[in-house]
Enzyme design. Sequence first.
Site, short mmCIF file in Angstrom:
data_model
loop_
_atom_site.label_atom_id
_atom_site.label_comp_id
_atom_site.label_asym_id
_atom_site.label_seq_id
_atom_site.Cartn_x
_atom_site.Cartn_y
_atom_site.Cartn_z
N ARG A 231 82.31 -17.49 99.03
CA ARG A 231 81.49 -18.49 98.33
C ARG A 231 80.43 -17.83 97.46
O ARG A 231 80.09 -18.33 96.40
CB ARG A 231 80.81 -19.43 99.34
CG ARG A 231 81.75 -20.49 99.86
CD ARG A 231 81.05 -21.40 100.86
NE ARG A 231 82.01 -22.36 101.40
CZ ARG A 231 81.92 -23.68 101.23
NH1 ARG A 231 80.92 -24.19 100.53
NH2 ARG A 231 82.81 -24.49 101.76
N CYS B 48 85.82 -25.15 74.87
CA CYS B 48 87.08 -25.38 74.15
C CYS B 48 86.81 -26.06 72.82
O CYS B 48 87.44 -25.74 71.81
CB CYS B 48 88.02 -26.23 75.01
SG CYS B 48 87.31 -27.77 75.61
N THR C 9 88.94 -34.67 81.80
CA THR C 9 88.80 -33.40 82.53
C THR C 9 88.40 -33.70 83.98
O THR C 9 88.08 -34.84 84.32
CB THR C 9 87.75 -32.47 81.89
OG1 THR C 9 86.48 -33.12 81.92
CG2 THR C 9 88.12 -32.11 80.46
N ARG D 87 91.54 -25.52 86.81
CA ARG D 87 92.38 -25.66 85.61
C ARG D 87 92.33 -24.40 84.75
O ARG D 87 93.36 -23.84 84.39
CB ARG D 87 91.92 -26.85 84.74
CG ARG D 87 92.10 -28.22 85.32
CD ARG D 87 93.51 -28.59 85.70
NE ARG D 87 94.49 -28.52 84.63
CZ ARG D 87 95.78 -28.22 84.80
NH1 ARG D 87 96.23 -27.93 86.01
NH2 ARG D 87 96.61 -28.21 83.79
N GLY E 102 77.65 -30.31 73.65
CA GLY E 102 76.82 -29.32 72.97
C GLY E 102 77.62 -28.47 72.00
O GLY E 102 77.10 -27.52 71.41
N SER F 126 83.72 -18.73 81.43
CA SER F 126 84.65 -19.60 80.69
C SER F 126 84.04 -20.99 80.49
O SER F 126 84.63 -22.02 80.78
CB SER F 126 85.98 -19.72 81.43
OG SER F 126 85.84 -20.51 82.59
#
Length: 333
Positions: free
Chosen positions: A78, A150, A180, A11, A210, A120
Site C-alpha cells: 500500500r 489524455c 471513466t 485501466r 484542467g 500517468s
Amino acid sequence: MVKVGINGFGRIGRLVTRAAFLTKKVEIVAINDPFIDLDYMVYMFQYDSTHGKYKGEVKAEGGKLVIDGHAITVYSERDPANIKWGDAGATYVVESTGVFTTIEKASAHIKGGAKRVIISAPSADAPMFVMGVNHEKYDNSLTVVSNASCTTNCLAPLAKVINDNFVIVEGLMSTVHAITATQKTVDGPSGKLWRDGRGASQNIIPASTGAAKAVGKVIPELNGKLTGMAFRVPTPNVSVVDLTVRLEKPAKYDEIKKVVKAAADGPMKGILGYTEHQVVSTDFNGDCRSSIFDAGAGIALNDHFVKLVTWYDNEFGYSNRVCDLMAHMASKE
C-alpha cells in the site's frame, strides 16, 4: 530497453502494460497493486470489455505474472516507499494509482530503488510533458514527471500546430468525454461535485477539466489563452475535443486542413492524425495516436474564428504516450 514498474493495475496500468508488450519500446518487470491478487491480475489483463481479449499468453507461474513468456514480479504494497522496485530491476515507475500525483508523494518510489517516476495523470507540481509538443524540454535532472492528461495529450498537438501557423488569440475547449472509473453506475454521493455523482450511463454530465489550462504549461505562449470544460457522456471509450479559437492571422478552413495534414504526415506522425472520412467515435477504439483531426467536422465562421474537432482513444492513445515518454527519457540517460 528501459525496465519499468507499474504502480496501480487499473485501466491505465493494464493498458500501459498492453502497449508495452505490443510496441516493445519499454520492458515491464514489476507490477504493484494491493487490491488485486496474482490470479485476478491474470484475468483482468487477459479480458478487457473495451479493447478485447489479449491475443498473447497470460498466466500465473511461480508467484509471477507471465505474459508471452515474460515473467513479471508482483507486489501488493500500500505504501509506495515499501515497494522493492530495485530488486525487480525496475528503474522507471509508472505511477498510475491516481493517488500519488505530486512530486513529494511520487518520490516515495525512489526509496525502493526506482530512478525516475512517470505520473500517468496531471500533477500540481511535477513538470508535464506531452509527446510531440514539449518532450524535447525534458532533461536528466528531473526524477518525477507527469504525462499530463489524455485530453491535454489530444488538445496540445493540435493547438501547437494552429498556434505555430496562425497564432491563437484566445480559445475555449469542450471535450465530449467517455465514462471513466471515477463516475457512478447509479446516482450516488460525490463530495462537492454533485453532478459527478449522477448515473454515468443515464446522463450527459457537465464537468470540469484542467486540460485546456494545462496546455498553457506545455505551450507557454498559450498560457492564459485557453480554458475548457467537459461533458461526460454514456459511451465506454473514445472522446472528442471541440476547440473553438480566434486566430490572429486570417486563414481559410482549407488552409487549416492543409497545415494539420502536413504536421500529421510529418513531424507529428504517430501523435497527430488526420482524417477526411465520415467517422464516429467507435472508429477510434484502439487507436494509438494522441489526437486525430476530423477535417469534415470542423467549421469556420470567418477567417479569424473557427471550431476544430479532434478525436482520441482516451485510454489506449494515452497509454501509448506513457510508453513513448519513458522511451524518450531513457534515450537521454
